[in-house]
Structures are given as structure tokens and as C-alpha cells.
Scaffold this motif. Structure first.
Motif, PDB file in Angstrom:
ATOM      1  N   MET A   1     -93.369  -7.596  25.559  1.00 51.08           N
ATOM      2  CA  MET A   1     -93.607  -7.253  26.960  1.00 51.08           C
ATOM      3  C   MET A   1     -92.911  -5.952  27.315  1.00 51.08           C
ATOM      4  N   GLY A   2     -93.478  -5.207  28.258  1.00 48.08           N
ATOM      5  CA  GLY A   2     -92.762  -4.099  28.857  1.00 48.08           C
ATOM      6  C   GLY A   2     -91.676  -4.627  29.782  1.00 48.08           C
ATOM      7  N   ASP A   3     -90.727  -3.781  30.124  1.00 47.93           N
ATOM      8  CA  ASP A   3     -89.597  -4.263  30.922  1.00 47.93           C
ATOM      9  C   ASP A   3     -90.011  -4.650  32.340  1.00 47.93           C
ATOM     10  N   GLU A   4     -90.991  -3.975  32.920  1.00 48.40           N
ATOM     11  CA  GLU A   4     -91.457  -4.342  34.264  1.00 48.40           C
ATOM     12  C   GLU A   4     -92.092  -5.732  34.229  1.00 48.40           C
ATOM     13  N   GLU A   5     -92.983  -5.962  33.254  1.00 44.31           N
ATOM     14  CA  GLU A   5     -93.629  -7.266  33.143  1.00 44.31           C
ATOM     15  C   GLU A   5     -92.590  -8.360  32.869  1.00 44.31           C
ATOM     16  N   PHE A   6     -91.660  -8.066  31.987  1.00 46.71           N
ATOM     17  CA  PHE A   6     -90.630  -9.049  31.645  1.00 46.71           C
ATOM     18  C   PHE A   6     -89.868  -9.471  32.905  1.00 46.71           C
ATOM     19  N   CYS A   7     -89.463  -8.501  33.720  1.00 50.09           N
ATOM     20  CA  CYS A   7     -88.654  -8.824  34.902  1.00 50.09           C
ATOM     21  C   CYS A   7     -89.461  -9.566  35.957  1.00 50.09           C
ATOM     22  N   GLU A   8     -90.705  -9.174  36.146  1.00 56.18           N
ATOM     23  CA  GLU A   8     -91.532  -9.873  37.135  1.00 56.18           C
ATOM     24  C   GLU A   8     -91.804 -11.311  36.700  1.00 56.18           C
ATOM     25  N   ARG A   9     -92.087 -11.502  35.426  1.00 56.53           N
ATOM     26  CA  ARG A   9     -92.335 -12.863  34.940  1.00 56.53           C
ATOM     27  C   ARG A   9     -91.051 -13.688  34.906  1.00 56.53           C
ATOM     28  N   ALA A  10     -89.917 -13.037  34.640  1.00 58.82           N
ATOM     29  CA  ALA A  10     -88.643 -13.770  34.643  1.00 58.82           C
ATOM     30  C   ALA A  10     -88.364 -14.356  36.021  1.00 58.82           C
TER      31      ALA A  10
ATOM     32  N   SER B   1     -90.788 -15.102  38.412  1.00 61.11           N
ATOM     33  CA  SER B   1     -91.797 -16.101  38.785  1.00 61.11           C
ATOM     34  C   SER B   1     -91.796 -17.323  37.868  1.00 61.11           C
ATOM     35  N   GLU B   2     -91.490 -17.126  36.566  1.00 66.50           N
ATOM     36  CA  GLU B   2     -91.598 -18.229  35.613  1.00 66.50           C
ATOM     37  C   GLU B   2     -90.255 -18.862  35.267  1.00 66.50           C
TER      38      GLU B   2
END
Length: 379
Positions: free
Chosen positions: A327-336, A338-339
Motif C-alpha cells: 500500500m501507499g502511505d496515504e492508503e495505509f493511513c486512511e485504512r488504518a 477506518s479498519e
């Protein structure tokens, strides 16, 4: 029909909102989410400091303070710095509204449009933002290939006729790493050769876990006329909400920085001056020991997750690589958020994509739960 409004400051218009605040807001809006996004100590300001502020209010110290700060506080800061090998007279000290305003006033005094500022990355977000606000050009020096140290050849390669300053930060936000003597010497040689200013952001210098934090200004007094030291009460003494910091530099630069400060902020808060003076006499070691224990738990947990991390030597941040997750860092942080219910800051906001910043200045219970959630998310 009135004419359309003219454009706003393009230096401001091009700035992106702070990712730290954005993730913090996203975490706050997510029920049960634990935010490890902000560099906000969970400790309260020490009682003696708060008592001084209350006494000052009772004395009626609610009027303007001197622009540069009260003589008593400036003398106290001068003595405090002298105890740590930095020789600045009281009239070479200026009290600011935290380190952020200190950095802003220093760069405002230094920069002309088109000037370039070399910023070793990863780096605190304000350095680039303030540079752009002044219509100057931030130039990133990638330190990751050198273990977050400064390679002299790489630094020299970025110097042009437009280069005005280098901004350094040790211990570093976001990595927690200390700049080595070799890194400081590399900066000094380049600054001396090309007449560059060195803005040394030392706000975490009292929060060091391993060894001593060598200060650029103490190691290289021969560059005194070109050095600006920035410090703050916010982190060592849990005084983030007080907005108290300072700049130290020699004349004739101080007279220019003082004009920038006067135009931007006028002065710091009058009834906080003696409280800040009181803080300088308090040893932050108990808080530091707590951060050290948390650092060890965080590094062990990240290792178990398979997230490579350079062991933090100071401050209260870890900066693991998440490149192996796909994952890219933006996706990782957003999913961290929400999930997993954990708030982290994307490394790209510090100029280092593929990493995330984790702050461990939260309560032990929150930190342990957040690490459990993060481990489950990564796995």
C-alpha cells in the motif's frame, strides 16, 4: 457588477492542508479510534509552572509584554543555553509564540522571493510551507539512503547561487534520529564555504534516549553569525497549549528577526513569561523515562509486525517503512483509521513516501491497544 476579486497570495494558495491535522480530524470523527497522529504529550504541564501563571494573572500581568520577551525570561534562557554549551546573551534571545512562529519569523527575515532552502527530508512540514509562503523554493535532500544522516556530497550537489539556508532538526521529527557529528560537520563545511545560514530546530534536544544530543551551534561556534537556534517549551515540559518558544542568534541577524516577529506576532503572552522561566529549572527526566519505555515497546512491536524502523534516539516518534505491505502511505493511513481504529500520519507529508509516523506520547493503555490493532491490521 463588481469585478472578480484579485488572486490571493499564490504562496499560500499552493499549500496543501496539514496531513497531521487531516488524519487527526479523521481519527476524531471515527468512534473508538486511537490517534497516534499528533505530537501532543498526554502529560499535564508541571504544577509549579501552572502555579506561576496563576500568580501572574492574580498580579494583573494581562498587558502587553515586551516584544522580545521579559528581561527575566531572556536572562533565564541565556543562562539555560550557556549550561548546554551555547553562548547567547539575553539580547540575542527572542521569545516567540512557540517554535512554529520562531521558524516562520526566522525564515521571513532571511528569505527573498526565489531564494532556495535546503531541507533534509524527512522533515517537519512547516519548513517547506513557510518557505513557499515567502515565495522561496524548498529543496529536499533525501537522507533515507544514508540512514537519515546528511551526506556532504549530496548536500553540495543541491547548492546553487540561489541557496540561502539549510534547515536541520535533531532529534528529528518524524524519525526520532539524531544527526551525527559527521552530519553536523558536513553542514558546517558547506555553510562556511557558500555563506549559507543554518536554522537549527532543536525543540526535542531535551528528549534524548541514547547518548547526548550534540548541538550544531555548540559544535560550530565559528558559524555563529550564520546560525539560528530554535527551541520550545512545548515538548520537554508538556506546554504545547502555552505557545512559548524562542530564537537565539547573533546580531545583526537578530535585529532583522525581531522585526519579523514584531510584525507577525507583536509579542508572546505576558502572564506566561515567569511560568516559562520556572519551567527551565524543571528536569523533564521523568517524562523522558516514560517515553524511553514506550519507544522500546513500539520498536519491538513494529519489528514483530515486519515493519522496518530506524530505532528512535529521541523525541517521541517512530517512522516505520510500510513499503512491504503493498500500500501507499496515504492508503495505509486512511485504512488504518477506518479498519483498525488507529490514526497515523503518511510519510509523504514529511517528504518520505512509503513510511508512516507513529507518535508514542499517548497513554500506555492507548498505545498498547493501538499497537495490537495495528498488528492485526498489518497481518
Amino acid at each position: 457588477m463588481p469585478a472578480a476579486p484579485r488572486p490571493v497570495n499564490t504562496g499560500i494558495a499552493r499549500l496543501a492542508p496539514s496531513a497531521i491535522r487531516r488524519i487527526g480530524s479523521l481519527a476524531a470523527a471515527t468512534p473508538g479510534c486511537i490517534s497516534l497522529a499528533l505530537g501532543e504529550p498526554e502529560f499535564d504541564t508541571p504544577d509549579p509552572v501552572r502555579a506561576e501563571a496563576k500568580a501572574a494573572l492574580d498580579r494583573g500581568e494581562t498587558h502587553y509584554a515586551p516584544n522580545a520577551g521579559t528581561p527575566g525570561l531572556r536572562r533565564a534562557i541565556s543562562a539555560y543555553m550557556a549550561d548546554r554549551g551555547l553562548a547567547y546573551a539575553p539580547d540575542e534571545v527572542l521569545v516567540t509564540l512557540g517554535a512554529t512562529e520562531a521558524i516562520s519569523s526566522a525564515l521571513l527575515a532571511l528569505l527573498n522571493p526565489g531564494d532556495e532552502v535546503i531541507i533534509p527530508a524527512p522533515a517537519f512540514v512547516s519548513y517547506e510551507s513557510v518557505t513557499r509562503m515567502n515565495h522561496a523554493v524548498p529543496v529536499r535532500l533525501d537522507t533515507a539512503p544514508c540512514g537519515f544522516q546528511i551526506d556532504e556530497a549530496a548536500l553540495r550537489a543541491l547548492v546553487t547561487d540561489a541557496t540561502k539556508a539549510v534547515v536541520i532538526n535533531s532529534p528529528n521529527n518524524p524519525t526520532g534520529r539524531l544527526l551525527s557529528a559527521a552530519s553536523l560537520d558536513a553542514v558546517a563545511r558547506v555553510a562556511a564555504e557558500f555563506g549559507l545560514y543554518v536554522v537549527s530546530d532543536d525543540v526535542y534536544c531535551r528528549l534524548v534516549f541514547d547518548g547526548e544530543c550534540e548541538r550544531f551551534a555548540a559544535r560550530h561556534p565559528e558559524l555563529r553569525a550564520q546560525t539560528v537556534v530554535v527551541e520550545s517549551f512545548s515538548k520537554p515540559w508538556a506546554m504545547t497549549g502555552w505557545r512559548m518558544g524562542w530564537i537565539a542568534c547573533a546580531e545583526p541577524l537578530m535585529s532583522q528577526v525581531a522585526k519579523a516577529h514584531q510584525a507577525a506576532a507583536s509579542s508572546s503572552v505576558a502572564f506566561c513569561m515567569e511560568a516559562a522561566e520556572r519551567a527551565l529549572a524543571i528536569d523533564p527526566a521523568p517524562m523522558l523515562e516514560t517515553y524511553r519505555r514506550r519507544r522500546d515497546r513500539v520498536v519491538a512491536a513494529l519489528d514483530a509486525m515486519g515493519l522496518p524502523v530506524a530505532r528512535p534516539q529521541g523525541a517521541f516518534y517512530a517512522f516505520p517503512s510500510i513499503a512491504g505491505t503493498g500500500m501507499g502511505d496515504e492508503e495505509f493511513c486512511e485504512r488504518a483509521v477506518s479498519e483498525a481504529g488507529v490514526g497515523l500520519v503518511p510519510g509523504s507529508s514529511f517528504g518520505a513516501p512509503g513510511h508512516v509516523r507513529l507518535s508514542f506520547c499517548v497513554s500506555d493503555g492507548d498505545l498498547d491497544l493501538a499497537l495490537e490493532r495495528l498488528a492485526a491490521f498489518v497481518s
